[in-house]
Write an enzyme that holds these catalytic residues in place. Structure first.
Site, PDB file in Angstrom:
ATOM      1  N   ILE A 137      32.147  36.795  41.885  1.00  0.00           N
ATOM      2  CA  ILE A 137      30.040  37.695  41.619  1.00  0.00           C
ATOM      3  C   ILE A 137      30.660  38.352  40.146  1.00  0.00           C
ATOM      4  O   ILE A 137      29.989  38.709  39.348  1.00  0.00           O
ATOM      5  CB  ILE A 137      30.481  38.833  43.179  1.00  0.00           C
ATOM      6  CG1 ILE A 137      29.486  37.682  44.373  1.00  0.00           C
ATOM      7  CG2 ILE A 137      28.668  39.795  42.255  1.00  0.00           C
ATOM      8  CD1 ILE A 137      29.132  38.428  45.430  1.00  0.00           C
ATOM      9  N   ASP A 157      41.772  43.629  37.936  1.00  0.00           N
ATOM     10  CA  ASP A 157      41.622  43.188  39.045  1.00  0.00           C
ATOM     11  C   ASP A 157      43.140  43.202  38.335  1.00  0.00           C
ATOM     12  O   ASP A 157      44.136  43.767  38.317  1.00  0.00           O
ATOM     13  CB  ASP A 157      41.357  41.996  38.540  1.00  0.00           C
ATOM     14  CG  ASP A 157      41.050  40.983  39.886  1.00  0.00           C
ATOM     15  OD1 ASP A 157      40.166  40.813  39.878  1.00  0.00           O
ATOM     16  OD2 ASP A 157      42.087  40.600  40.513  1.00  0.00           O
ATOM     17  N   THR A 217      28.142  47.336  46.696  1.00  0.00           N
ATOM     18  CA  THR A 217      27.909  45.883  46.758  1.00  0.00           C
ATOM     19  C   THR A 217      29.091  45.607  48.047  1.00  0.00           C
ATOM     20  O   THR A 217      29.409  43.901  48.081  1.00  0.00           O
ATOM     21  CB  THR A 217      26.623  44.809  46.151  1.00  0.00           C
ATOM     22  OG1 THR A 217      28.146  44.329  45.178  1.00  0.00           O
ATOM     23  CG2 THR A 217      25.845  45.624  45.456  1.00  0.00           C
ATOM     24  N   ARG A 219      31.813  45.998  50.331  1.00  0.00           N
ATOM     25  CA  ARG A 219      32.466  47.020  51.566  1.00  0.00           C
ATOM     26  C   ARG A 219      32.336  47.815  51.434  1.00  0.00           C
ATOM     27  O   ARG A 219      32.310  48.817  50.710  1.00  0.00           O
ATOM     28  CB  ARG A 219      33.738  46.088  52.429  1.00  0.00           C
ATOM     29  CG  ARG A 219      33.820  44.811  52.781  1.00  0.00           C
ATOM     30  CD  ARG A 219      33.120  44.309  53.643  1.00  0.00           C
ATOM     31  NE  ARG A 219      33.266  42.980  54.193  1.00  0.00           N
ATOM     32  CZ  ARG A 219      32.287  42.172  53.435  1.00  0.00           C
ATOM     33  NH1 ARG A 219      31.328  42.742  52.270  1.00  0.00           N
ATOM     34  NH2 ARG A 219      32.537  40.760  54.109  1.00  0.00           N
ATOM     35  N   ASP A 243      24.903  48.865  48.502  1.00  0.00           N
ATOM     36  CA  ASP A 243      24.364  48.450  49.222  1.00  0.00           C
ATOM     37  C   ASP A 243      25.039  47.790  51.194  1.00  0.00           C
ATOM     38  O   ASP A 243      25.042  47.225  51.921  1.00  0.00           O
ATOM     39  CB  ASP A 243      24.458  46.352  49.129  1.00  0.00           C
ATOM     40  CG  ASP A 243      23.184  45.277  50.223  1.00  0.00           C
ATOM     41  OD1 ASP A 243      22.053  46.011  50.513  1.00  0.00           O
ATOM     42  OD2 ASP A 243      23.632  44.439  50.500  1.00  0.00           O
ATOM     43  N   GLU A 248      27.850  50.983  59.592  1.00  0.00           N
ATOM     44  CA  GLU A 248      26.803  49.751  59.398  1.00  0.00           C
ATOM     45  C   GLU A 248      26.461  49.845  61.681  1.00  0.00           C
ATOM     46  O   GLU A 248      27.254  48.741  61.956  1.00  0.00           O
ATOM     47  CB  GLU A 248      26.931  48.539  58.687  1.00  0.00           C
ATOM     48  CG  GLU A 248      27.274  49.300  57.406  1.00  0.00           C
ATOM     49  CD  GLU A 248      27.338  47.661  56.346  1.00  0.00           C
ATOM     50  OE1 GLU A 248      27.699  46.631  56.884  1.00  0.00           O
ATOM     51  OE2 GLU A 248      27.591  47.679  55.341  1.00  0.00           O
ATOM     52  N   HIS A 267      22.339  46.441  53.723  1.00  0.00           N
ATOM     53  CA  HIS A 267      23.821  45.129  53.438  1.00  0.00           C
ATOM     54  C   HIS A 267      22.570  44.121  53.742  1.00  0.00           C
ATOM     55  O   HIS A 267      22.950  42.824  54.012  1.00  0.00           O
ATOM     56  CB  HIS A 267      24.614  45.466  55.105  1.00  0.00           C
ATOM     57  CG  HIS A 267      25.392  44.377  54.866  1.00  0.00           C
ATOM     58  ND1 HIS A 267      26.705  44.695  55.643  1.00  0.00           N
ATOM     59  CD2 HIS A 267      26.201  43.462  53.662  1.00  0.00           C
ATOM     60  CE1 HIS A 267      27.417  43.354  55.204  1.00  0.00           C
ATOM     61  NE2 HIS A 267      27.388  42.754  53.957  1.00  0.00           N
ATOM     62  N   ALA A 270      22.854  39.780  49.710  1.00  0.00           N
ATOM     63  CA  ALA A 270      22.772  38.415  50.084  1.00  0.00           C
ATOM     64  C   ALA A 270      21.553  37.665  50.656  1.00  0.00           C
ATOM     65  O   ALA A 270      21.462  36.519  50.764  1.00  0.00           O
ATOM     66  CB  ALA A 270      23.564  38.101  50.691  1.00  0.00           C
TER      67      ALA A 270
END
Length: 323
Positions: A137, A157, A217, A219, A243, A248, A267, A270
């Protein structure tokens, strides 16, 4: 469901709590998880016949992968299935917050048409996008940002991307601190683990340049939501797009809900027809591949290691041509 029904007897569990799982998965060969249910060592102890767990999605933090391997259970997932959907969601939030959509919509509903002259938005073209986590992503987001909007792209990263991937998006790998200091937009795309939990905390937010927009978007627990609310109040952040949430569904008194400088969705990044179809068919095909003795396209744990453990445990082999 058609793919599964053609190849196996399919059951739907009545609930995802431990009592229901213990009762209903004792004699199953494969298990597919969508958004609910935690699979740990105790669950795997009950499911003596279980050979494969399929995750209908990208994140698998609610599956104990080492425990699955120790039980000789293959885990598969669907990376890439929702890449387009999530990337579009990120840009919707980036653009919406940059143009003050939440505030403008609120003012228009209140009858204040002249808010159009009191709040100035900004363009995202030419700005710097910082991507935290440069997987599928993150890389697609970088490509769209560079080629579609002329944005400068930096990323953080633990593993550098291949040179051709960096070149395609004109992306540059930087340390986390540099990304915080120089990005106009920051988008989180990391898995949840001990190193990423509360990664975007008060200390990190204190380093961002004033006017930064933060998007998450990945976790919920990756971001300290209380710290984000305080950063918005202090004017450090222009806006926040989320998101996912720490808990949750989020409580009604959540510090970020109903703020005019925030865009929140449940959430659902997707949740597109295309993304859901890709995830559903992808996980079904890989689960059925394992059950028919073939290696899956998208394994989480190493099939060779799973097969080695099964041999040690005296279980029947999963795969036809290994070890």
């Amino acid at each position: 469901m058609r793919l599964l029904n053609e190849a196996a007897e399919v059951r739907t569990v009545s609930a995802t709590d431990l009592v229901a799982l213990e009762k209903e998965i004792q004699d199953v060969d494969g298990l597919i998880l969508r958004t609910a249910g935690k699979i740990d060592g105790s669950v795997l102890d009950w499911a003596k016949r279980l050979k494969v767990v399929g995750r209908h999605g990208v994140g698998f933090d609610h599956i104990d992968i080492p425990a699955a391997t120790q039980h000789g259970v293959q885990v598969v997932y669907t990376p890439g299935a929702n890449t387009e959907s999530v990337c579009e969601h990120v840009f919707a939030m980036m653009i919406g917050l940059s143009k003050h959509f939440p505030k403008m919509m609120r003012e228009l509903i209140a009858g204040n048409y002249h808010a159009r002259t009191s709040m100035r938005g900004r363009e995202i073209a030419g700005k710097t996008l910082g991507i935290v986590g440069f997987g599928r992503i993150g890389r697609k987001l970088a490509e769209i940002a560079h080629l579609g909007f002329g944005m400068k792209v930096i990323y953080h990263d633990v593993v550098p991307a291949p040179e051709d991937v960096e070149l395609r998006a004109a992306a540059r790998r930087v340390e986390f601190d540099e990304l915080l200091r120089t990005a106009d937009y920051i988008s989180m795309h990391v898995p949840l683990d001990a190193t990423t939990r509360r990664m975007m905390n008060r200390q990190a937010l204190a380093q961002v340049q004033t006017g930064c927009i933060l998007i998450n978007t990945s976790r919920g627990p990756v971001v300290d939501e209380e710290a984000v609310a305080d950063a918005l109040d202090a004017g450090l952040l222009w806006g926040y797009g989320g998101d996912v949430f720490d808990v949750e569904p989020p409580p009604l008194d959540h510090p970020l809900i109903c703020r005019p400088d925030v865009m929140l969705t449940p959430h659902s990044a997707a949740q597109t027809e295309e993304g859901l179809k890709n995830m559903a068919t992808g996980v079904a095909r890989d689960v059925l591949a394992v059950l028919s003795g073939h290696t899956p396209e998208f394994p989480v744990n190493d099939p060779l290691e799973v097969e080695r453990v099964r041999k040690e445990l005296g279980l029947e082999p999963l795969y036809r041509s290994m070890l």
